[in-house]
Design a protein around this motif. Structure first.
Motif, PDB file in Angstrom:
ATOM      1  N   ARG A   1       9.991 -20.128  36.277  1.00  0.00           N
ATOM      2  CA  ARG A   1      10.627 -18.899  35.822  1.00  0.00           C
ATOM      3  C   ARG A   1      10.016 -18.460  34.487  1.00  0.00           C
ATOM      4  O   ARG A   1       9.596 -19.292  33.688  1.00  0.00           O
ATOM      5  CB  ARG A   1      12.134 -19.100  35.647  1.00  0.00           C
ATOM      6  CG  ARG A   1      12.908 -19.269  36.934  1.00  0.00           C
ATOM      7  CD  ARG A   1      14.382 -19.526  36.635  1.00  0.00           C
ATOM      8  NE  ARG A   1      14.577 -20.761  35.886  1.00  0.00           N
ATOM      9  CZ  ARG A   1      15.272 -20.864  34.759  1.00  0.00           C
ATOM     10  NH1 ARG A   1      15.866 -19.791  34.242  1.00  0.00           N
ATOM     11  NH2 ARG A   1      15.410 -22.036  34.145  1.00  0.00           N
ATOM     12  N   SER A   2      10.006 -17.149  34.258  1.00  0.00           N
ATOM     13  CA  SER A   2       9.495 -16.602  33.005  1.00  0.00           C
ATOM     14  C   SER A   2      10.419 -15.507  32.524  1.00  0.00           C
ATOM     15  O   SER A   2      11.149 -14.889  33.301  1.00  0.00           O
ATOM     16  CB  SER A   2       8.092 -16.023  33.189  1.00  0.00           C
ATOM     17  OG  SER A   2       7.177 -16.996  33.655  1.00  0.00           O
ATOM     18  N   GLY A   3      10.379 -15.254  31.252  1.00  0.00           N
ATOM     19  CA  GLY A   3      11.159 -14.170  30.665  1.00  0.00           C
ATOM     20  C   GLY A   3      10.645 -13.870  29.281  1.00  0.00           C
ATOM     21  O   GLY A   3       9.629 -14.415  28.844  1.00  0.00           O
ATOM     22  N   GLY A   4      11.359 -13.011  28.577  1.00  0.00           N
ATOM     23  CA  GLY A   4      10.961 -12.692  27.221  1.00  0.00           C
ATOM     24  C   GLY A   4      11.705 -11.493  26.692  1.00  0.00           C
ATOM     25  O   GLY A   4      12.285 -10.714  27.458  1.00  0.00           O
ATOM     26  N   PHE A   5      11.708 -11.338  25.372  1.00  0.00           N
ATOM     27  CA  PHE A   5      12.366 -10.202  24.732  1.00  0.00           C
ATOM     28  C   PHE A   5      11.972 -10.177  23.261  1.00  0.00           C
ATOM     29  O   PHE A   5      11.457 -11.162  22.716  1.00  0.00           O
ATOM     30  CB  PHE A   5      13.895 -10.284  24.867  1.00  0.00           C
ATOM     31  CG  PHE A   5      14.481 -11.613  24.468  1.00  0.00           C
ATOM     32  CD1 PHE A   5      14.742 -11.922  23.143  1.00  0.00           C
ATOM     33  CD2 PHE A   5      14.779 -12.568  25.435  1.00  0.00           C
ATOM     34  CE1 PHE A   5      15.282 -13.146  22.779  1.00  0.00           C
ATOM     35  CE2 PHE A   5      15.316 -13.799  25.086  1.00  0.00           C
ATOM     36  CZ  PHE A   5      15.568 -14.092  23.756  1.00  0.00           C
ATOM     37  N   ASP A   6      12.221  -9.051  22.620  1.00  0.00           N
ATOM     38  CA  ASP A   6      12.032  -8.931  21.179  1.00  0.00           C
ATOM     39  C   ASP A   6      13.230  -9.548  20.471  1.00  0.00           C
ATOM     40  O   ASP A   6      14.390  -9.240  20.801  1.00  0.00           O
ATOM     41  CB  ASP A   6      11.909  -7.462  20.769  1.00  0.00           C
ATOM     42  CG  ASP A   6      10.556  -6.858  21.114  1.00  0.00           C
ATOM     43  OD1 ASP A   6       9.688  -7.593  21.627  1.00  0.00           O
ATOM     44  OD2 ASP A   6      10.382  -5.646  20.869  1.00  0.00           O
ATOM     45  N   CYS A   7      12.944 -10.389  19.483  1.00  0.00           N
ATOM     46  CA  CYS A   7      14.025 -11.033  18.728  1.00  0.00           C
ATOM     47  C   CYS A   7      14.546 -10.123  17.622  1.00  0.00           C
ATOM     48  O   CYS A   7      15.758  -9.977  17.436  1.00  0.00           O
ATOM     49  CB  CYS A   7      13.525 -12.334  18.095  1.00  0.00           C
ATOM     50  SG  CYS A   7      12.910 -13.539  19.280  1.00  0.00           S
ATOM     51  N   GLY A   8      13.634  -9.523  16.863  1.00  0.00           N
ATOM     52  CA  GLY A   8      14.011  -8.701  15.721  1.00  0.00           C
ATOM     53  C   GLY A   8      12.857  -8.639  14.738  1.00  0.00           C
ATOM     54  O   GLY A   8      11.702  -8.834  15.113  1.00  0.00           O
ATOM     55  N   PRO A   9      13.146  -8.404  13.469  1.00  0.00           N
ATOM     56  CA  PRO A   9      12.061  -8.291  12.490  1.00  0.00           C
ATOM     57  C   PRO A   9      11.322  -9.609  12.306  1.00  0.00           C
ATOM     58  O   PRO A   9      11.935 -10.665  12.153  1.00  0.00           O
ATOM     59  CB  PRO A   9      12.781  -7.870  11.203  1.00  0.00           C
ATOM     60  CG  PRO A   9      14.195  -8.289  11.397  1.00  0.00           C
ATOM     61  CD  PRO A   9      14.469  -8.186  12.860  1.00  0.00           C
ATOM     62  N   GLY A  10      10.005  -9.519  12.387  1.00  0.00           N
ATOM     63  CA  GLY A  10       9.167 -10.676  12.082  1.00  0.00           C
ATOM     64  C   GLY A  10       8.649 -10.538  10.670  1.00  0.00           C
ATOM     65  O   GLY A  10       9.247 -11.028   9.712  1.00  0.00           O
ATOM     66  N   ASN A  11       7.533  -9.810  10.516  1.00  0.00           N
ATOM     67  CA  ASN A  11       6.932  -9.617   9.195  1.00  0.00           C
ATOM     68  C   ASN A  11       7.228  -8.256   8.582  1.00  0.00           C
ATOM     69  O   ASN A  11       6.987  -8.066   7.389  1.00  0.00           O
ATOM     70  CB  ASN A  11       5.406  -9.751   9.294  1.00  0.00           C
ATOM     71  CG  ASN A  11       4.963 -11.128   9.730  1.00  0.00           C
ATOM     72  OD1 ASN A  11       5.511 -12.130   9.313  1.00  0.00           O
ATOM     73  ND2 ASN A  11       3.957 -11.171  10.597  1.00  0.00           N
ATOM     74  N   CYS A  12       7.718  -7.288   9.362  1.00  0.00           N
ATOM     75  CA  CYS A  12       7.736  -5.906   8.863  1.00  0.00           C
ATOM     76  C   CYS A  12       8.555  -5.750   7.593  1.00  0.00           C
ATOM     77  O   CYS A  12       8.107  -5.068   6.651  1.00  0.00           O
ATOM     78  CB  CYS A  12       8.193  -4.946   9.953  1.00  0.00           C
ATOM     79  SG  CYS A  12       9.872  -5.200  10.579  1.00  0.00           S
ATOM     80  N   LEU A  13       9.739  -6.348   7.516  1.00  0.00           N
ATOM     81  CA  LEU A  13      10.562  -6.208   6.323  1.00  0.00           C
ATOM     82  C   LEU A  13      10.002  -7.031   5.166  1.00  0.00           C
ATOM     83  O   LEU A  13       9.955  -6.562   4.019  1.00  0.00           O
ATOM     84  CB  LEU A  13      11.997  -6.619   6.622  1.00  0.00           C
ATOM     85  CG  LEU A  13      12.732  -5.767   7.656  1.00  0.00           C
ATOM     86  CD1 LEU A  13      14.126  -6.334   7.929  1.00  0.00           C
ATOM     87  CD2 LEU A  13      12.834  -4.315   7.204  1.00  0.00           C
ATOM     88  N   MET A  14       9.562  -8.253   5.454  1.00  0.00           N
ATOM     89  CA  MET A  14       8.974  -9.085   4.395  1.00  0.00           C
ATOM     90  C   MET A  14       7.728  -8.443   3.817  1.00  0.00           C
ATOM     91  O   MET A  14       7.532  -8.430   2.595  1.00  0.00           O
ATOM     92  CB  MET A  14       8.657 -10.481   4.939  1.00  0.00           C
ATOM     93  CG  MET A  14       9.867 -11.319   5.256  1.00  0.00           C
ATOM     94  SD  MET A  14       9.460 -13.053   5.615  1.00  0.00           S
ATOM     95  CE  MET A  14       8.675 -12.892   7.230  1.00  0.00           C
ATOM     96  N   ASP A  15       6.868  -7.898   4.681  1.00  0.00           N
ATOM     97  CA  ASP A  15       5.644  -7.255   4.207  1.00  0.00           C
ATOM     98  C   ASP A  15       5.956  -6.030   3.362  1.00  0.00           C
ATOM     99  O   ASP A  15       5.348  -5.806   2.306  1.00  0.00           O
ATOM    100  CB  ASP A  15       4.761  -6.848   5.386  1.00  0.00           C
ATOM    101  CG  ASP A  15       4.098  -8.027   6.076  1.00  0.00           C
ATOM    102  OD1 ASP A  15       4.212  -9.164   5.576  1.00  0.00           O
ATOM    103  OD2 ASP A  15       3.481  -7.814   7.140  1.00  0.00           O
ATOM    104  N   GLY A  16       6.895  -5.206   3.838  1.00  0.00           N
ATOM    105  CA  GLY A  16       7.251  -4.010   3.087  1.00  0.00           C
ATOM    106  C   GLY A  16       7.848  -4.335   1.728  1.00  0.00           C
ATOM    107  O   GLY A  16       7.555  -3.666   0.724  1.00  0.00           O
ATOM    108  N   TRP A  17       8.669  -5.377   1.690  1.00  0.00           N
ATOM    109  CA  TRP A  17       9.337  -5.744   0.436  1.00  0.00           C
ATOM    110  C   TRP A  17       8.334  -6.323  -0.578  1.00  0.00           C
ATOM    111  O   TRP A  17       8.377  -5.970  -1.766  1.00  0.00           O
ATOM    112  CB  TRP A  17      10.454  -6.737   0.723  1.00  0.00           C
ATOM    113  CG  TRP A  17      11.343  -6.983  -0.461  1.00  0.00           C
ATOM    114  CD1 TRP A  17      11.352  -8.077  -1.271  1.00  0.00           C
ATOM    115  CD2 TRP A  17      12.361  -6.110  -0.963  1.00  0.00           C
ATOM    116  NE1 TRP A  17      12.298  -7.947  -2.251  1.00  0.00           N
ATOM    117  CE2 TRP A  17      12.944  -6.741  -2.087  1.00  0.00           C
ATOM    118  CE3 TRP A  17      12.836  -4.863  -0.570  1.00  0.00           C
ATOM    119  CZ2 TRP A  17      13.975  -6.171  -2.823  1.00  0.00           C
ATOM    120  CZ3 TRP A  17      13.868  -4.282  -1.304  1.00  0.00           C
ATOM    121  CH2 TRP A  17      14.415  -4.929  -2.410  1.00  0.00           C
TER     122      TRP A  17
END
Length: 376
Positions: free
Chosen positions: A188-204
């Motif tokens: 079986r396989s699956g997947g999804f987006d969890c949430g922010p990875g680097n975008c908020l850390m990089d912006g900050w």
């Protein structure tokens, strides 16, 4: 380099981190087995990067600005191709096709009219002319057309190259947004987006230190997690949304963060915000696995830019003590090559008339051949 019955493809990927484009050369056997052979990185100039970031939000004269940005992306992609071909002593005629993702600036699947939209900027005909190679592009729209999210698209590729017999494996890509591919031992396989990875850390970190990213997470490691702010960030309804789900900068941006700081931690130091954002990136992975992906997980393979954030990897290991947390390099695929290789693989699937989506991950009603084809 190319043997009879095999083909060469190039995958071009620029993600939500907005830093540049990764170009990966992929060797595809007639059987479908693939091997990543080489990688080149082409950074975006500061003006293009700023324009792409601005186009993630509504603004003036968007149609013209987006069209010109699509031209600029094609030129950056073509330069990455030229560099890759030069270093590998290849000519365009030896490449069967490019898989070119384009730059996502809006991602709203299922919204407004039930279908929604996803928008990746790329002038594919210009790229075909500049590179001399056929281009497979617009890789997400067909999945949306059959009820899918158009993301994540990489789980099918991860199943093909990173699955292990007898072991439940999670592949975690930490780009601007983090997403997981779930590879159960039973097939079986699956997947999804969890949430922010680097975008908020990089912006900050860019706002407060002028850096493009927090190298190895060293700045975050100097701060303290603010429990009240963390709780406010985790209260975002997206984190409780069951898969299939996907997200992007439409939701997770510095304005979203600023509003929660103002309401819940107005006197917090900048470094403590960074520490809290790293904890958010780690917890949104853990919480989503616990809530939506039960399994006897034994290995977490990390790729994308976040694979080089040692502080984040250590935190993930602490949160998942029974799981071996390591990068995809341990399996012979360097972390920065994974997504580029995935889009080269999707180009190969398109050329061969094979489906590229995984409905269990995207929520589509069926398998589909993904992308449009622009010949030279």
């Amino acid at each position: 380099m190319k043997k009879s019955g095999t083909e060469l493809y190039i995958g071009l990927m620029s993600g939500t981190s907005l830093d540049g484009v990764d170009a990966v050369l992929l060797h595809a056997e007639a059987s479908g087995r693939v091997h990543a052979l080489a990688h080149e990185y082409q950074p975006f100039g500061p003006e293009l990067r700023a324009e792409l970031l601005a186009l993630n939000s509504p603004g003036d004269n968007e149609l013209q600005r987006a069209a010109l940005a699509a031209n600029a992306i094609a030129r950056a992609y073509a330069q990455a191709c030229r560099s890759l071909l030069t270093t590998q002593r290849l000519v365009p005629q030896e490449i069967r096709a490019l898989g070119a993702h384009g730059q996502t600036v809006r991602h709203r699947p299922g919204e407004f009219d039930g279908t929604g939209f996803t928008l990746q900027l790329l002038n594919a005909p210009l790229l075909a002319e500049l590179s001399g190679i056929a281009v497979v592009h617009d890789l997400r729209s067909r999945d949306l057309a059959v009820g899918g999210q158009g993301a994540p698209l990489v789980p099918a590729f991860h199943r093909a190259v990173l699955a292990q017999d007898g072991t439940d494996v999670v592949v975690l890509n930490v780009g601007g947004i983090s997403n997981v591919s779930l590879l159960w031992a039973d097939g079986r396989s699956g997947g999804f987006d969890c949430g922010p990875g680097n975008c908020l850390m990089d912006g900050w970190v860019h706002r407060h230190q002028g850096a493009d990213y927090d190298a190895s997470g060293l700045w975050a490691a100097q701060g303290q997690v603010h429990a009240g702010l963390l709780d406010a960030l985790l209260a975002e309804p997206y984190f409780r949304q069951a898969p299939p789900r996907s997200t992007g900068r439409d939701l997770f941006h510095l304005g979203w963060l600023d509003a929660r700081i103002a309401a819940h931690a107005p006197r917090i130091s900048a470094v403590d915000v960074q520490a809290t954002l790293l904890e958010l990136s780690a917890l949104c992975v853990l919480d989503s696995l616990v809530a939506f992906a039960p399994g006897a997980w034994r290995e977490l393979l990390v790729c994308g830019g976040g694979a080089f954030n040692d502080t984040l990897l250590k935190r993930l290991q602490a949160l998942l003590p029974t799981v071996a947390v390591r990068t995809t390099a341990a399996k012979g695929l360097p972390p920065m090559q994974v997504e580029g290789a995935a889009f080269a693989w999707l180009a190969m699937r398109h050329v061969r008339g094979l489906p590229g989506n995984l409905p269990a991950a995207t929520g589509a009603s069926g398998d589909r051949v993904l992308g449009s084809y622009t010949p030279t």
